[in-house]
Design an enzyme around this catalytic site. Structure first.
Site, PDB file in Angstrom:
ATOM      1  N   ALA A  79      12.228 -36.125 149.762  1.00 13.28           N
ATOM      2  CA  ALA A  79      11.518 -37.353 150.132  1.00 13.28           C
ATOM      3  C   ALA A  79      10.785 -37.959 148.938  1.00 13.28           C
ATOM      4  CB  ALA A  79      10.528 -37.054 151.249  1.00 13.28           C
TER       5      ALA A  79
ATOM      6  N   GLY B 286      12.292 -39.956 146.496  1.00 14.55           N
ATOM      7  CA  GLY B 286      12.897 -41.156 145.925  1.00 14.55           C
ATOM      8  C   GLY B 286      12.175 -42.423 146.353  1.00 14.55           C
TER       9      GLY B 286
ATOM     10  N   ARG C 279      17.126 -49.612 147.053  1.00 13.82           N
ATOM     11  CA  ARG C 279      17.961 -50.546 147.813  1.00 13.82           C
ATOM     12  C   ARG C 279      17.250 -51.121 149.043  1.00 13.82           C
ATOM     13  NH1 ARG C 279      22.895 -46.309 147.846  1.00 13.82           N
ATOM     14  NH2 ARG C 279      21.174 -44.908 147.357  1.00 13.82           N
TER      15      ARG C 279
ATOM     16  N   THR D 238      18.698 -35.603 143.061  1.00 12.92           N
ATOM     17  CA  THR D 238      18.499 -34.646 144.163  1.00 12.92           C
ATOM     18  C   THR D 238      18.497 -33.192 143.664  1.00 12.92           C
ATOM     19  OG1 THR D 238      20.875 -34.844 144.615  1.00 12.92           O
ATOM     20  CG2 THR D 238      19.411 -36.132 145.994  1.00 12.92           C
TER      21      THR D 238
ATOM     22  N   ASP E 234      16.135 -39.316 154.235  1.00  9.02           N
ATOM     23  CA  ASP E 234      16.585 -40.641 154.691  1.00  9.02           C
ATOM     24  C   ASP E 234      17.793 -40.528 155.633  1.00  9.02           C
ATOM     25  OD1 ASP E 234      18.500 -39.878 152.844  1.00  9.02           O
ATOM     26  OD2 ASP E 234      18.614 -41.825 151.836  1.00  9.02           O
TER      27      ASP E 234
ATOM     28  N   ARG F 194      -4.537 -57.118 178.726  1.00  6.93           N
ATOM     29  CA  ARG F 194      -4.730 -57.024 177.275  1.00  6.93           C
ATOM     30  C   ARG F 194      -5.269 -55.670 176.813  1.00  6.93           C
ATOM     31  NH1 ARG F 194      -8.599 -59.473 173.821  1.00  6.93           N
ATOM     32  NH2 ARG F 194      -9.655 -60.609 175.456  1.00  6.93           N
TER      33      ARG F 194
ATOM     34  N   TYR G  23      -9.351 -66.001 183.399  1.00 11.96           N
ATOM     35  CA  TYR G  23      -9.645 -64.947 182.439  1.00 11.96           C
ATOM     36  C   TYR G  23     -10.729 -64.054 183.016  1.00 11.96           C
ATOM     37  CZ  TYR G  23     -11.627 -62.360 178.600  1.00 11.96           C
ATOM     38  OH  TYR G  23     -12.095 -61.324 177.821  1.00 11.96           O
TER      39      TYR G  23
ATOM     40  N   ALA H 206      -8.102 -70.176 191.449  1.00 14.21           N
ATOM     41  CA  ALA H 206      -7.439 -70.700 190.255  1.00 14.21           C
ATOM     42  C   ALA H 206      -8.471 -71.150 189.220  1.00 14.21           C
ATOM     43  CB  ALA H 206      -6.555 -71.886 190.641  1.00 14.21           C
TER      44      ALA H 206
END
Ligand code: UD1
Ligand code: CA
Length: 438
Positions: A8, A10, A14, A79, A103, A329, A362, A376
């Site tokens: 791990a 590297g 890319r 490696t 990876d 929420r 709310y 409402a």
């Protein structure tokens, strides 16, 4: 006896990212975390992660995993060079070393167990996991003789066009008899296109060595760029969905649905299109979620519906209807047979059984009794600019349209708030012969 080493260190050029490659997330867990977890059932004697590029970040990300040892590879010369770093740490060790690439995140524990078993039963000096890929581009190609003895592993970049035609690839998973590997490691050379010390060169220098094809080649997909990361996510999702469908869950338009591995579903749950289930979410039998909903870290009990809604860190009890377009929420508890309707937002709020808040409201920091009807456009003014305050609403109380409840405030049982009111003081229970809690 087996020790596990995970490569791990590297950067993962890319990926074109500042984040080390192995810390990129795949379905809520980093690549390297997945690799580490996949070896847990093997009960290895030691688990060692070789870190280098942004070592501190990688260590911090993995600090909650118990007993993981970190070995630093300060410059990343390949490696083989990475495994050389283990030499001082494994002096005198006499067992096997299972090496995994950090990876390659989709390997199943059963596959690794089987692989280790073959290595040990055959008393191999080295065993390499291989696969025949329809598109082997980018992988090291494995060349074997007719007895499956590995002759050569050639990296894609070092292959001739003819060699590149070989579809048998190196999965990046190896098992070595450590004593044999330890003798070879100091002598690796970097005679290749990348000027790196390749671990793959060690494989052919020990004997006996065997290649073992993996049954399902999807497991060994390596992540080198964002395309492969996305493809791995699709594979992971396919696995998760298959598991739940087999367990009695209906997924409608399953391609448009995403489900984290950590989610639990009961039989006869129906998930409608464009719905996303994340984190520690549990959905119980008979509930119908979606279309278009996001449920995170929430407990949804039986026979609940949630259409076009977002529910986070909350609980919804049996038979309640959520949405369309509701937002729970966080820290919301919706009781049994409640209704939370169009454009209603709830936060840190508990709705008693049979209560309704059907339109445009709310409610923050609120506790309601049972059978409350929120009219409402009712709003709790829970924030005075500095602090949040609670609103308490008794059983059977009704608020008229467009009323504002200025917290801290308590409305008793059976109170009726007229439309358009702004309430700033507590209201006691209202007498009514029917005023009983339910
Ligand atoms: C490697 C294999 C290739 C195989 C493929 C499978 C070699 C030489 N090649 O290629 O045959 O088909 O994996 O996915 O091994 N790493 C370090 N230190 C380094 C270099 C890399 O720890 O100095 C780590 C990386 O973080 C990564 C792993 O080793 O987790 C593999 O490195 P990577 O550069 O991705 O190798 P590949 O080119 O994919
Ligand atoms: Ca790779």
């Amino acid at each position: 006896m087996v020790v596990v080493a995970i490569l791990a260190a590297g950067r993962g050029t890319r990926m074109k990212s500042n984040l080390p490659k192995v810390l990129h997330s795949l379905g809520g867990k980093s690549l390297v975390e997945r690799v580490i977890q996949s070896v847990e059932p093997l009960q290895p004697e030691r688990r060692m992660a070789i870190v280098g590029y942004q070592a501190q970040e990688v260590k911090t990300a993995l600090q909650t995993i118990p007993d993981i040892e970190f070995v630093e590879q300060t410059v990343q010369l390949g490696t083989g060079h990475a495994i050389q770093q283990l030499l001082p740490h494994l002096e005198g060790y006499n067992g096997d070393l299972l090496i995994l690439n950090g990876d390659v995140p989709l390997l199943r524990s059963e596959t690794l167990k089987h692989f280790l078993q073959i290595h040990q039963e055959n008393q191999n000096a080295a065993t390499v996991m291989t696969a025949k890929l329809p598109n082997p581009k980018g992988y090291g190609r494995v060349f074997c003789d007719e007895k499956n003895v590995v002759q050569q592993i050639i990296e894609d970049k070092d292959c001739t066009p003819a060699q590149r035609e070989n579809q048998r690839i190196n999965a990046g998973v190896y098992c070595f008899r450590w004593q044999d590997l330890a003798k070879i490691l100091p002598h690796l050379e970097a005679n290749n296109a990348q000027k790196e010390y390749y671990l793959t060169d060690a494989v052919t220098q020990v004997t006996p060595v065997m290649a073992v094809d993996v049954e399902d080649y999807q497991e060994i997909g390596g992540i080198n760029d964002r395309l492969q990361l996305s493809a791995a996510y699709d594979i992971l999702q396919a696995r998760i969905k298959e598991k739940w469908m087999k367990a009695g869950v209906t997924l409608i338009d399953s391609a448009s649905i995403t489900i984290d591995e950590t989610v639990e579903l009961e039989p006869d749950v129906i998930i409608e299109p464009q719905t996303h289930l994340r984190g520690n979410t549990v959905i119980k039998a008979g509930s119908r979620i979606g279309p278009g909903s996001l449920i995170e870290n929430s407990l949804i009990s039986e026979n609940v519906t949630a259409r076009y809604s977002v529910i986070t860190d909350s609980t919804v009890k049996d038979g309640s209807q959520i949405g369309p377009y509701a937002h729970l929420r966080g820290n919301v508890e919706v009781g049994e047979k409640c209704r939370v309707g169009n454009f209603v937002e709830l936060k840190n709020t508990k709705l008693g059984n049979g209560s309704k808040t059907a339109h445009l409201s709310y409610l923050g920091d609120t506790t309601t009794g049972n059978k409350v009807n929120i009219g409402a456009g009712t709003i709790t003014a829970n924030y005075d600019g500095k602090n949040k305050h609670r609103t308490i609403i008794g059983n059977n109380t009704k608020t008229g349209s467009n009323s504002v409840l200025v917290a801290p405030i308590t409305l008793g049982n059976d109170v009726y708030v007229a439309a358009g009111s702004t309430i700033t003081e507590d209201v006691p229970n209202s007498y009514s012969p029917s005023a009983s809690s339910c």
